[in-house]
Write an enzyme that holds these catalytic residues in place. Structure first.
Site, short mmCIF file in Angstrom:
data_model
loop_
_atom_site.label_atom_id
_atom_site.label_comp_id
_atom_site.label_asym_id
_atom_site.label_seq_id
_atom_site.Cartn_x
_atom_site.Cartn_y
_atom_site.Cartn_z
N GLU A 20 0.87 -1.18 0.00
CA GLU A 20 0.00 0.00 0.00
C GLU A 20 0.91 1.23 0.00
O GLU A 20 1.30 1.73 1.04
CB GLU A 20 -0.93 -0.01 1.21
CG GLU A 20 -2.01 1.05 1.12
CD GLU A 20 -2.90 1.09 2.35
OE1 GLU A 20 -3.78 1.95 2.39
OE2 GLU A 20 -2.70 0.27 3.27
N HIS A 27 -5.39 6.33 -2.06
CA HIS A 27 -4.57 7.41 -1.51
C HIS A 27 -4.21 8.37 -2.64
O HIS A 27 -3.06 8.67 -2.89
CB HIS A 27 -3.32 6.84 -0.85
CG HIS A 27 -3.59 6.18 0.46
ND1 HIS A 27 -3.77 6.89 1.62
CD2 HIS A 27 -3.75 4.87 0.78
CE1 HIS A 27 -4.01 6.05 2.62
NE2 HIS A 27 -4.02 4.81 2.13
N HIS A 72 -9.79 0.67 -0.20
CA HIS A 72 -10.70 1.21 0.82
C HIS A 72 -11.54 2.38 0.27
O HIS A 72 -11.30 3.54 0.54
CB HIS A 72 -10.01 1.56 2.13
CG HIS A 72 -8.72 2.32 2.04
ND1 HIS A 72 -8.55 3.47 1.32
CD2 HIS A 72 -7.52 2.09 2.65
CE1 HIS A 72 -7.33 3.92 1.46
NE2 HIS A 72 -6.68 3.10 2.26
N ASN A 124 -12.37 6.29 1.25
CA ASN A 124 -11.34 6.80 2.14
C ASN A 124 -10.08 7.17 1.38
O ASN A 124 -9.60 6.41 0.53
CB ASN A 124 -11.01 5.77 3.22
CG ASN A 124 -12.15 5.57 4.18
OD1 ASN A 124 -12.34 6.33 5.13
ND2 ASN A 124 -12.96 4.55 3.93
N ARG A 126 -18.91 18.78 -10.43
CA ARG A 126 -18.12 18.92 -11.66
C ARG A 126 -16.77 18.23 -11.58
O ARG A 126 -15.99 18.27 -12.54
CB ARG A 126 -17.92 20.41 -11.97
CG ARG A 126 -19.20 21.08 -12.47
CD ARG A 126 -19.08 22.58 -12.55
NE ARG A 126 -18.94 23.21 -11.24
CZ ARG A 126 -19.95 23.42 -10.39
NH1 ARG A 126 -21.18 23.04 -10.72
NH2 ARG A 126 -19.75 24.00 -9.25
N ASP A 150 -8.37 -3.79 6.65
CA ASP A 150 -7.37 -2.74 6.91
C ASP A 150 -6.89 -2.86 8.35
O ASP A 150 -6.62 -1.86 9.03
CB ASP A 150 -7.95 -1.35 6.63
CG ASP A 150 -6.89 -0.27 6.55
OD1 ASP A 150 -5.73 -0.58 6.22
OD2 ASP A 150 -7.21 0.91 6.83
N LEU A 210 -8.52 8.62 12.09
CA LEU A 210 -8.54 7.17 11.97
C LEU A 210 -7.17 6.64 11.59
O LEU A 210 -6.44 7.26 10.81
CB LEU A 210 -9.56 6.75 10.91
CG LEU A 210 -11.04 6.90 11.29
CD1 LEU A 210 -11.93 6.63 10.08
CD2 LEU A 210 -11.42 5.97 12.43
N ALA A 211 -6.83 5.47 12.13
CA ALA A 211 -5.51 4.88 11.87
C ALA A 211 -5.66 3.38 11.64
O ALA A 211 -5.38 2.56 12.51
CB ALA A 211 -4.57 5.13 13.06
#
Length: 416
Positions: free
Chosen positions: A128, A192, A213, A216, A224, A271, A304-305
């Protein structure tokens, strides 16, 4: 030869009742339905519950108290696998979050050894990053976010590390490189990322076939600027991972993803961090600490982690989202129908409603179980797992009425 009798068995298409099945050398050799329990031979093990294909998790950062970024070894992988096995995971991709080239090579070496030694559920590796977008990096280390080099290409295309999944931001990886990776058997997923729809579609055209994910750390859906989310919801060429912990994604958005993407391309992922299958509550991460608060993991600043989600909980959560919606839809439809059928008795209408709702709930259950098994198996190209058929590898789980895991088997062997 090992023999089992299950009260019910879901084979990937249908839920069968009173099922007798046999295993040999880790594979399913026979399946018979509607069998009388009293007529079975001695030595048959009775499985009191629902048997389904083992769960397949494509995004596992840690488990059993171990985080892959902190320790890359066969022992660490065994601990991670054991931490998740108790929740039904029989195949998994240990996931390395954006890190140094040295850590990436160390992770690949550990996975190669685990696969060579057939260590539990390890079937490949998920990188990742590090080729992600700084604005959407999340908890990933900004220090190690970078463009691709020959060193990463050589690691990604190794042939001894099983299935290789990489998460990239398409704005940080040229389409010709994506094509080259795909031609070498690498599965490219987008995440990401702050990419535009145009850049996203170019990556998909080049061979990317997943989203990491969903919702996220990706460019959002606006009037647009459709971004990654619009592509994930619309393009039938790609599958999407969903963290159904009810923290990363709101339940209504889980339902939206299900309706737009469908149960053939939406897959559940955890995750998961080291907390799953462990009693640890805190974990150091970069210059912060990941702390568990019930079913939620956060950094010191509250962001969040990763998650402390396991696959069985993901199945329960997603089933709840779908089944409640299905029941509501059916109830509304039946109420409208009843207005035009005044000759039906209340008893007949009630029975019809109950049967229809039960059918809707069974469909929701089958689709949810497939999102944890059949869909990720297809996404990874694992042809011998994900369903329960004669000739398939005997990876399965036993679930109770609450969809909690009673036991898990891999290659016909009961996992500890």
């Amino acid at each position: 030869m090992t023999a089992y009798f299950a009260n019910a068995l879901f084979d990937g298409e249908s839920i069968h009742q009173s099922v007798f099945f046999q295993l040999e050398n880790g594979f399913i050799t026979s399946i018979e339905t509607n069998v009388e329990l009293d007529a079975l031979q001695k030595g048959t093990t009775h499985l009191d519950g629902l048997v389904s294909a083992g769960f397949i998790d494509t995004q596992v950062n840690g488990g059993g108290g171990v985080l892959f970024n902190h320790e890359q070894s066969v022992d660490a992988l065994a601990e991670m696998a054991a931490g998740h096995a108790q929740f039904g995971t029989t195949s998994m991709l240990p996931t390395l979050i954006t890190d140094s080239m040295q850590k990436m090579d160390s992770a690949a070496n550990a996975v190669a050894l685990a696969i060579a030694q057939d260590i539990s559920s390890i079937v490949g590796i998920h990188f990742e990053g590090p080729h992600i977008s700084l604005p959407k990096k999340g908890i990933h280390s900004a220090q190690h976010v970078r463009s691709i080099s020959d060193a990463e290409l050589q690691t990604f295309t190794r042939k001894d590390i099983g299935k290789v999944l990489i998460t990239v931001a398409p704005e940080n990886l040229p389409t010709d490189i994506i094509s080259e990776l795909v031609q070498n058997g690498v599965i490219v997923s987008l995440g990401h990322s702050a990419a535009s729809l145009e850049t996203t579609m170019q990556a998909i055209d080049a061979g990317a076939r997943g989203f990491t994910h969903l919702f996220n750390a990706m460019s959002g859906l606006t009037a647009r600027e459709p971004g990654l989310i619009a592509a994930a919801l619309n393009d039938v060429r790609v599958s999407s991972g969903l963290i159904a912990d009810m923290h990363h994604v709101a339940p209504y958005n889980c339902l939206l993803a299900y309706k737009c993407i469908g149960p053939e391309r939406l897959m559940l992922v955890t995750d998961a961090m080291a907390h799953v299958g462990s009693d640890i509550s805190t974990l150091p991460w970069l210059d912060s600490t990941i702390t568990r608060h019930d079913s939620k993991l956060t950094l010191n600043d509250g962001s969040l982690a990763g998650s402390c989600l396991d696959m069985a909980s993901a199945v329960r959560n997603m089933y709840g989202c779908i089944a409640d919606a299905k029941t509501a839809e059916v109830s509304i439809a039946e109420a409208l129908t009843a207005e035009t059928q005044i000759t039906d008795t209340k008893t007949a209408q009630s029975k019809m409603n109950e049967a229809t709702i039960n059918e809707a709930k069974e469909t929701a259950l089958k689709n949810t179980l497939n999102m944890a098994s059949k869909v990720p198996a297809r996404f990874l190209g694992l042809n011998n797992v994900g369903t329960l058929r004669v000739g398939q590898q005997a990876d399965f789980v036993l679930l109770d009425d609450q969809l909690s895991v009673e036991a898990s088997w891999r290659k016909g062997l009961l996992l500890p």
